[in-house]
Motif scaffolding. Structure first.
Motif, short mmCIF file in Angstrom:
data_model
loop_
_atom_site.label_atom_id
_atom_site.label_comp_id
_atom_site.label_asym_id
_atom_site.label_seq_id
_atom_site.Cartn_x
_atom_site.Cartn_y
_atom_site.Cartn_z
N LYS A 25 -1.05 -5.26 8.52
CA LYS A 25 -1.82 -4.33 9.49
C LYS A 25 -1.60 -2.78 9.58
N ASP A 26 -1.97 -2.22 9.70
CA ASP A 26 -2.12 -0.36 9.62
C ASP A 26 -0.67 -0.49 10.01
N ASP A 27 -0.26 -0.87 11.30
CA ASP A 27 0.92 -0.20 12.06
C ASP A 27 2.04 -1.14 11.90
N ILE A 28 2.68 -1.57 11.11
CA ILE A 28 4.23 -2.57 11.34
C ILE A 28 5.18 -2.32 10.86
N GLY A 29 5.27 -1.11 11.70
CA GLY A 29 6.65 -0.94 12.03
C GLY A 29 7.72 -0.78 11.27
N LYS A 30 7.48 -0.25 9.97
CA LYS A 30 8.75 -0.49 9.52
C LYS A 30 9.33 1.48 9.68
N GLN A 31 10.69 1.01 9.71
CA GLN A 31 11.66 1.31 9.72
C GLN A 31 13.25 1.13 8.71
N GLU A 32 14.11 2.49 8.74
CA GLU A 32 15.17 1.90 7.99
C GLU A 32 16.21 1.07 9.27
N LYS A 33 17.09 0.46 8.45
CA LYS A 33 18.56 -0.11 9.56
C LYS A 33 19.62 0.74 9.02
N SER A 34 20.86 0.44 9.32
CA SER A 34 21.36 1.63 9.01
C SER A 34 21.65 1.07 7.48
N ASP A 35 22.16 -0.17 6.77
CA ASP A 35 22.37 -0.14 5.91
C ASP A 35 21.56 -0.11 4.51
N PRO A 38 15.20 -1.98 5.07
CA PRO A 38 13.47 -1.95 5.91
C PRO A 38 13.57 -2.67 7.02
N VAL A 39 12.88 -2.71 7.52
CA VAL A 39 12.26 -3.58 9.14
C VAL A 39 11.37 -2.96 10.03
N THR A 40 10.04 -4.17 9.49
CA THR A 40 9.59 -3.92 10.45
C THR A 40 9.41 -4.48 11.56
N LEU A 84 22.84 -19.20 11.85
CA LEU A 84 22.36 -18.35 9.86
C LEU A 84 20.91 -17.79 10.10
N LEU A 85 20.30 -16.74 10.43
CA LEU A 85 18.88 -16.52 9.76
C LEU A 85 18.81 -15.20 9.38
N ASP A 86 17.72 -15.63 8.69
CA ASP A 86 17.47 -14.36 7.88
C ASP A 86 15.58 -14.43 8.29
N PRO A 87 14.75 -14.01 9.87
CA PRO A 87 13.75 -14.54 10.17
C PRO A 87 12.72 -13.81 9.19
N MET A 88 12.76 -12.92 7.89
CA MET A 88 11.64 -12.75 7.09
C MET A 88 12.55 -12.33 6.12
N ASP A 89 12.54 -13.28 5.77
CA ASP A 89 12.91 -12.86 3.86
C ASP A 89 12.29 -12.51 3.19
N GLY A 90 12.51 -11.51 2.47
CA GLY A 90 11.70 -10.57 1.82
C GLY A 90 10.79 -9.48 2.28
N THR A 91 11.52 -8.90 3.03
CA THR A 91 11.03 -7.57 3.84
C THR A 91 10.11 -6.25 3.01
N GLY A 92 10.26 -6.58 1.62
CA GLY A 92 9.77 -5.51 0.67
C GLY A 92 8.71 -5.62 0.55
N GLU A 93 8.14 -6.94 0.59
CA GLU A 93 7.14 -7.62 -0.40
C GLU A 93 6.62 -8.19 0.70
N PHE A 94 7.11 -8.15 2.27
CA PHE A 94 5.81 -8.14 3.41
C PHE A 94 5.42 -6.61 3.20
N GLU A 97 2.60 -5.99 0.68
CA GLU A 97 1.39 -7.42 0.89
C GLU A 97 1.61 -7.79 -0.34
N SER A 98 2.63 -8.70 -1.09
CA SER A 98 2.62 -9.29 -2.11
C SER A 98 2.36 -11.03 -1.72
N GLY A 99 2.84 -11.70 -0.40
CA GLY A 99 2.84 -12.24 0.14
C GLY A 99 3.90 -13.53 -0.32
N ASP A 100 4.75 -12.72 -0.63
CA ASP A 100 6.48 -13.42 -0.76
C ASP A 100 7.77 -13.17 -0.58
#
Length: 116
Positions: A25-35, A38-40, A84-94, A97-100
């Motif tokens: 999508k055009d707007d995935i809401g990319k932001q930077e976390k405190s560490d 990225p988070v979307t 213990l969760l990582d709701p989307m591991d691979g945010t950078g790849e998301f 748009e690599s699919g990984d």
């Protein structure tokens, strides 16, 4: 333990659907976390699905997620069991748009993963 497996698979599929509804999508809401990672909107949507679903499935089991503040050590040091969760591991790849990327759910007992 087996009674938790199928519901967790279903939750992972639902979180994946939430992620894919925002993929490319055009707007995935990319932001930077405190560490400085990225988070979307997709990370947060998947987190919402997983947290709500796990609370409904097993309200007595605490949840630690990459997308929520980590409880203080004093609060969690005696946990014998937690999600213990990582709701989307691979945010950078998301973002690329690599699919990984993947949804990660683990049940930890006595500091060892027992379900994932």
């Amino acid at each position: 333990m087996i009674e938790l497996l199928e519901p967790c698979i279903s939750l992972a599929e639902q979180a994946g659907a939430a992620i894919m509804s925002l993929y490319k999508k055009d707007d995935i809401g990319k932001q930077e976390k405190s560490d400085n990672t990225p988070v979307t909107k997709a990370d947060l949507a998947a987190n919402d699905v997983l947290v709500a679903g796990l609370k409904a499935l097993a309200p007595d089991i605490p949840i630690m997620s990459e997308e929520t503040p980590i409880p203080a050590l004093a609060e969690r040091q005696d946990w014998q069991r937690y999600w213990l969760l990582d709701p989307m591991d691979g945010t950078g790849e998301f973002i690329l748009e690599s699919g990984d990327f993947a949804v990660n759910i683990a049940l930890v007992e006595n500091n060892r993963p027992v379900l994932g």
